[in-house]
Write a protein that holds these residues in place. Structure first.
Motif, PDB file in Angstrom:
ATOM      1  N   MET A 100       0.933  -1.244   0.020  1.00 52.90           N
ATOM      2  CA  MET A 100      -0.063   0.121  -0.151  1.00 52.90           C
ATOM      3  C   MET A 100       0.838   1.231   0.038  1.00 52.90           C
ATOM      4  N   LYS A 101       0.773   2.021  -0.975  1.00 51.08           N
ATOM      5  CA  LYS A 101       1.436   3.430  -0.984  1.00 51.08           C
ATOM      6  C   LYS A 101       0.305   4.594  -0.953  1.00 51.08           C
ATOM      7  N   ILE A 147      -4.860   6.313  -1.962  1.00 52.49           N
ATOM      8  CA  ILE A 147      -4.296   5.114  -1.418  1.00 52.49           C
ATOM      9  C   ILE A 147      -4.228   4.340  -2.589  1.00 52.49           C
ATOM     10  N   ASN A 189      -2.993   0.704  -4.183  1.00 48.97           N
ATOM     11  CA  ASN A 189      -2.850  -0.678  -3.857  1.00 48.97           C
ATOM     12  C   ASN A 189      -1.937  -1.400  -4.939  1.00 48.97           C
ATOM     13  N   GLU A 190      -0.928  -2.146  -4.757  1.00 43.15           N
ATOM     14  CA  GLU A 190      -0.010  -2.495  -5.818  1.00 43.15           C
ATOM     15  C   GLU A 190      -0.718  -3.960  -6.043  1.00 43.15           C
TER      16      GLU A 190
END
Length: 76
Positions: free
Chosen positions: A1-2, A73, A75-76
């Motif tokens: 999460m970035k 946010i 999500n990868e």
């Protein structure tokens, strides 16, 4: 999460997308207050405490350009 911070200008739309809040705040401050922290409505420490959306504006002239920082946010 970035985390991604998008900076929107009131007159110009998207000003940039940043992975760092400090850089997003600097861009918003430059757009709305010409980089002058003494006339901004929020200091960096106050802005960092906000959760999802921060609006930066010139406290002496609130009807001038404003900038908004919005958190996303990723999500990868």
């Amino acid at each position: 999460m970035k985390k991604a911070y998008t900076v929107y200008g009131s007159e110009d739309g998207i000003l940039g997308i940043y992975s760092n809040f400090k850089r997003a705040y600097a861009e918003a401050l430059d757009y709305s207050c010409n980089g002058d922290t003494s006339i901004a409505n929020l200091t960096y420490s106050q802005a960092v405490k906000s959760k999802n959306i921060v609006t930066i504006k010139d406290k002496n002239n609130p009807y001038d350009n404003t900038a908004e920082i919005q958190l996303f946010i990723v999500n990868e």
